[in-house]
Design a protein around this motif. Structure first.
Motif, PDB file in Angstrom:
ATOM      1  N   GLU A 160       0.821  -1.220   0.000  1.00 31.32           N
ATOM      2  CA  GLU A 160       0.000   0.000   0.000  1.00 31.32           C
ATOM      3  C   GLU A 160       0.854   1.269   0.000  1.00 31.32           C
ATOM      4  O   GLU A 160       0.362   2.342  -0.313  1.00 31.32           O
ATOM      5  CB  GLU A 160      -0.936   0.025   1.218  1.00 31.32           C
ATOM      6  CG  GLU A 160      -2.015  -1.026   1.195  1.00 31.32           C
ATOM      7  CD  GLU A 160      -1.568  -2.361   1.799  1.00 31.32           C
ATOM      8  OE1 GLU A 160      -2.416  -3.249   1.905  1.00 31.32           O
ATOM      9  OE2 GLU A 160      -0.388  -2.508   2.144  1.00 31.32           O
ATOM     10  N   ALA A 161       2.135   1.153   0.354  1.00 32.81           N
ATOM     11  CA  ALA A 161       3.024   2.323   0.387  1.00 32.81           C
ATOM     12  C   ALA A 161       3.416   2.770  -1.017  1.00 32.81           C
ATOM     13  O   ALA A 161       3.889   3.886  -1.202  1.00 32.81           O
ATOM     14  CB  ALA A 161       4.265   2.024   1.214  1.00 32.81           C
ATOM     15  N   GLY A 162       3.216   1.913  -2.005  1.00 32.05           N
ATOM     16  CA  GLY A 162       3.476   2.278  -3.393  1.00 32.05           C
ATOM     17  C   GLY A 162       4.946   2.460  -3.712  1.00 32.05           C
ATOM     18  O   GLY A 162       5.836   2.031  -2.973  1.00 32.05           O
ATOM     19  N   ILE A 196      11.644   4.763  -0.174  1.00 26.85           N
ATOM     20  CA  ILE A 196      11.965   5.029   1.237  1.00 26.85           C
ATOM     21  C   ILE A 196      12.660   3.811   1.837  1.00 26.85           C
ATOM     22  O   ILE A 196      13.654   3.940   2.562  1.00 26.85           O
ATOM     23  CB  ILE A 196      10.692   5.390   2.017  1.00 26.85           C
ATOM     24  CG1 ILE A 196      10.153   6.754   1.567  1.00 26.85           C
ATOM     25  CG2 ILE A 196      10.944   5.365   3.524  1.00 26.85           C
ATOM     26  CD1 ILE A 196       8.740   7.055   2.034  1.00 26.85           C
ATOM     27  N   ASP A 197      12.139   2.640   1.538  1.00 35.10           N
ATOM     28  CA  ASP A 197      12.715   1.410   2.068  1.00 35.10           C
ATOM     29  C   ASP A 197      14.165   1.239   1.623  1.00 35.10           C
ATOM     30  O   ASP A 197      15.034   0.898   2.421  1.00 35.10           O
ATOM     31  CB  ASP A 197      11.863   0.214   1.624  1.00 35.10           C
ATOM     32  CG  ASP A 197      12.281  -1.072   2.297  1.00 35.10           C
ATOM     33  OD1 ASP A 197      12.213  -1.148   3.541  1.00 35.10           O
ATOM     34  OD2 ASP A 197      12.702  -2.001   1.578  1.00 35.10           O
ATOM     35  N   ARG A 222       7.022   0.843   5.994  1.00 37.48           N
ATOM     36  CA  ARG A 222       7.009  -0.596   6.296  1.00 37.48           C
ATOM     37  C   ARG A 222       5.842  -1.001   7.199  1.00 37.48           C
ATOM     38  O   ARG A 222       5.711  -2.165   7.528  1.00 37.48           O
ATOM     39  CB  ARG A 222       8.319  -0.997   6.965  1.00 37.48           C
ATOM     40  CG  ARG A 222       9.481  -1.002   6.019  1.00 37.48           C
ATOM     41  CD  ARG A 222      10.766  -1.335   6.735  1.00 37.48           C
ATOM     42  NE  ARG A 222      11.675  -1.959   5.819  1.00 37.48           N
ATOM     43  CZ  ARG A 222      12.106  -3.206   5.919  1.00 37.48           C
ATOM     44  NH1 ARG A 222      11.759  -3.956   6.917  1.00 37.48           N
ATOM     45  NH2 ARG A 222      12.922  -3.707   5.019  1.00 37.48           N
ATOM     46  N   ASP A 223       5.043  -0.042   7.613  1.00 40.66           N
ATOM     47  CA  ASP A 223       3.924  -0.282   8.539  1.00 40.66           C
ATOM     48  C   ASP A 223       4.435  -0.948   9.822  1.00 40.66           C
ATOM     49  O   ASP A 223       3.886  -1.929  10.303  1.00 40.66           O
ATOM     50  CB  ASP A 223       2.836  -1.133   7.882  1.00 40.66           C
ATOM     51  CG  ASP A 223       1.535  -1.106   8.668  1.00 40.66           C
ATOM     52  OD1 ASP A 223       1.251  -0.082   9.309  1.00 40.66           O
ATOM     53  OD2 ASP A 223       0.803  -2.112   8.650  1.00 40.66           O
ATOM     54  N   LEU A 250      -0.898   5.998   1.440  1.00 42.99           N
ATOM     55  CA  LEU A 250      -1.433   4.859   2.206  1.00 42.99           C
ATOM     56  C   LEU A 250      -2.948   4.955   2.336  1.00 42.99           C
ATOM     57  O   LEU A 250      -3.659   3.965   2.121  1.00 42.99           O
ATOM     58  CB  LEU A 250      -0.790   4.800   3.593  1.00 42.99           C
ATOM     59  CG  LEU A 250       0.660   4.326   3.643  1.00 42.99           C
ATOM     60  CD1 LEU A 250       1.256   4.577   5.024  1.00 42.99           C
ATOM     61  CD2 LEU A 250       0.750   2.850   3.294  1.00 42.99           C
ATOM     62  N   ALA A 251      -3.463   6.141   2.684  1.00 44.96           N
ATOM     63  CA  ALA A 251      -4.916   6.318   2.831  1.00 44.96           C
ATOM     64  C   ALA A 251      -5.628   6.012   1.520  1.00 44.96           C
ATOM     65  O   ALA A 251      -6.656   5.309   1.503  1.00 44.96           O
ATOM     66  CB  ALA A 251      -5.233   7.730   3.293  1.00 44.96           C
TER      67      ALA A 251
END
Length: 183
Positions: A19-21, A27-28, A84-85, A174-175
């Motif tokens: 979901e972070a796309g 970012i990861d 990464r939630d 994310l939303a």
């Protein structure tokens, strides 16, 4: 204890959640750079200990540099956890909800976090205005005031602004993806 750890199966690193796309994947990947900064900080401090206590030749730059590098990694860590939630959450209610309600909660929580991140980005912009610009409007980063006098205080404030802005965008992504039910 080492034998116990060897017997445990190793799970692959999941990376950013779907979901972070694309932003979450970037970012990861950026997390490695800031992890290297922590290792570099350790090497700098080790160098400082050797120079100070074996050769009686301390440096004037080691402590401020390690504080700067660790501060940058700490700030990036919040963004990294978002992608990464892996952020802290109270799951007492969340875990008892059916999947459809969890999705609603995910959207609402992401929107609230996006607004909070945007607020902190605005607040950091107010700090950057004082730390990066003279009263006449010309650019000059705030300095530490030490004997070495690096621009680290100004840089860390600019970096905080960037991180909070990107974090607000990440929460919006994310939303959106939670609302669409995209994985």
């Amino acid at each position: 204890m080492a034998e116990l750890n060897e017997d445990m199966p190793k799970e692959p690193d999941p990376g950013a959640i779907a979901e972070a796309g694309l932003l979450g994947r970037w970012i990861d990947k950026g997390g490695l750079l800031f992890a290297a900064g922590i290792v570099l900080s350790m090497l700098i401090l080790l160098n400082e200990v050797v120079l100070r206590y074996l050769f009686n030749a301390p440096t004037i730059w080691a402590h401020e540099t390690t504080i700067f590098l660790c501060g940058m990694a700490f700030l990036y860590g919040g963004l990294y956890c978002t992608a990464r939630d892996r952020h802290i959450r109270v799951v007492l209610i969340y875990d008892s909800l059916p999947p459809r309600m969890r999705r609603v909660f995910d959207v609402v929580i992401s929107l609230i976090c996006m607004m909070a991140s945007a607020f902190f980005a605005w607040a950091s912009w107010l700090m950057v205005q004082k730390a990066a610009f003279r009263p006449d409007g010309s650019f000059r980063l705030e300095r530490s005031g030490s004997a070495w006098d690096p621009v680290f205080p100004g840089l860390i404030k600019v970096f905080l602004l960037v991180i909070m802005t990107v974090m607000a965008v990440q929460f919006l992504i994310l939303a959106y993806n939670y609302a669409r039910g995209r994985k």
